[in-house]
Design an enzyme around this catalytic site. Structure first.
Site, PDB file in Angstrom:
ATOM      1  N   ASP A 112       0.799  -1.138   0.442  1.00  0.00           N
ATOM      2  CA  ASP A 112      -0.238  -0.052   0.111  1.00  0.00           C
ATOM      3  C   ASP A 112       0.507   1.131   0.045  1.00  0.00           C
ATOM      4  OD1 ASP A 112      -2.089   1.810   0.007  1.00  0.00           O
ATOM      5  OD2 ASP A 112      -2.523   0.854   2.369  1.00  0.00           O
ATOM      6  N   ASN A 116     -10.366  -2.954  -5.991  1.00  0.00           N
ATOM      7  CA  ASN A 116     -10.230  -2.314  -7.230  1.00  0.00           C
ATOM      8  C   ASN A 116     -10.087  -2.038  -8.582  1.00  0.00           C
ATOM      9  OD1 ASN A 116      -6.471  -3.548  -5.420  1.00  0.00           O
ATOM     10  ND2 ASN A 116      -7.897  -1.542  -5.478  1.00  0.00           N
TER      11      ASN A 116
END
Ligand code: FPP
Length: 242
Positions: A23, A71
């Protein structure tokens, strides 16, 4: 200036399975006035470095979160940039990846384009008989979807009579999730300052140790990985016992 003290790692007692939520690519790019795709490109380069390092130190299983089911809702150009990076990686892995590493893609692969699905299947087949580190790349992956998929399978087996309802155990589920046959992750690492699991390895993380850091994924290096392992080795894992 903060001095870096080399973490003391017991190389004989490494976690067998490490999971990483990669991330912070977007923030890394934003801080430099770059497009998010540039952050992902740096993140992909870093992924290769960390894969190499994990293989070198003797990690048996590494699972990285490359693209979640959620996503897909990102802007089209960002999704395309990520799929392009993955596609390039799958092509280059024949030459660039350590020849002992076995690659497995976990997630809803039917969501990927037919070309990408073929690249995934080809690389998996090519590396299938390798006996070194297993690299699970979570792609279009969601922990809840993975469990749901296992439950669907179990329901079908019960319905067709091949599985008795009273024979259902934890193993019945473990055997039907993407990581079947693999040990659960001992250590899950999330850089970038967020302290969430974000639908990653929900079934498998029941007794995983977590390690968080503010460092953004493109800046996460082998020394951070060693710090995470050193910290993990100080913990007292009781698995619910005393
Ligand atoms: C989260 O950061 C990261 C992703 C959604 C993608 C992770 C992908 C890579 C590191 C590249 C993978 C490539 C290969 C070849 C496996 P973010 O974009 O959410 O960052 P932010 O929270 O700072 O916006």
């Amino acid at each position: 200036m903060i001095r870096w003290k080399k973490p003391e790692v017991d190389m004989q007692n490494l976690p067998r399975h490490i999971g990483i939520i990669m991330d912070g690519n977007g923030r890394w790019a934003k801080r430099r006035g770059l497009p998010r795709s540039a952050g992902h490109a740096r993140g992909a380069d870093n992924f290769k470095k960390i894969v190499r390092f994990c293989g070198e130190i003797g990690i048996d299983y590494l699972t990285v979160y490359a693209f979640s089911t959620e996503n897909w809702s990102r802007p089209k150009d960002e999704v395309e940039a990520l799929m392009k990076l993955l596609s390039e990686y799958l092509e280059k892995a024949y030459k660039e990846l350590d020849e002992r590493v076995r690659v497995k893609i976990i997630g809803e692969r039917q969501m990927l384009s037919p070309t990408l699905q073929k690249k995934v299947a080809d690389l998996e087949k090519y590396t299938e008989s390798r006996t070194g580190m297993v690299l699970n790349i979570a792609l279009s992956y969601g922990g809840r979807q993975e469990i749901l998929h296992a439950v669907d399978q179990i329901a079908a087996e019960v319905q067709n009579g091949s599985l008795a309802p009273e024979a259902i155990t934890e193993e019945t589920i473990s055997d039907r999730i993407y990581t079947n046959g693999q040990p659960d992750p001992d250590l899950i690492i999330r850089p970038s300052g967020e302290k969430r699991i974000s639908n990653f390895l929900l079934w498998q993380c029941a007794y995983s140790e977590f390690w968080y850091s503010d460092i953004l994924w493109p800046d996460f290096s082998s020394k951070h990985l060693l710090a995470a392992i050193a910290d993990y080795q100080k913990r007292n894992r009781r698995f619910g016992g005393v």
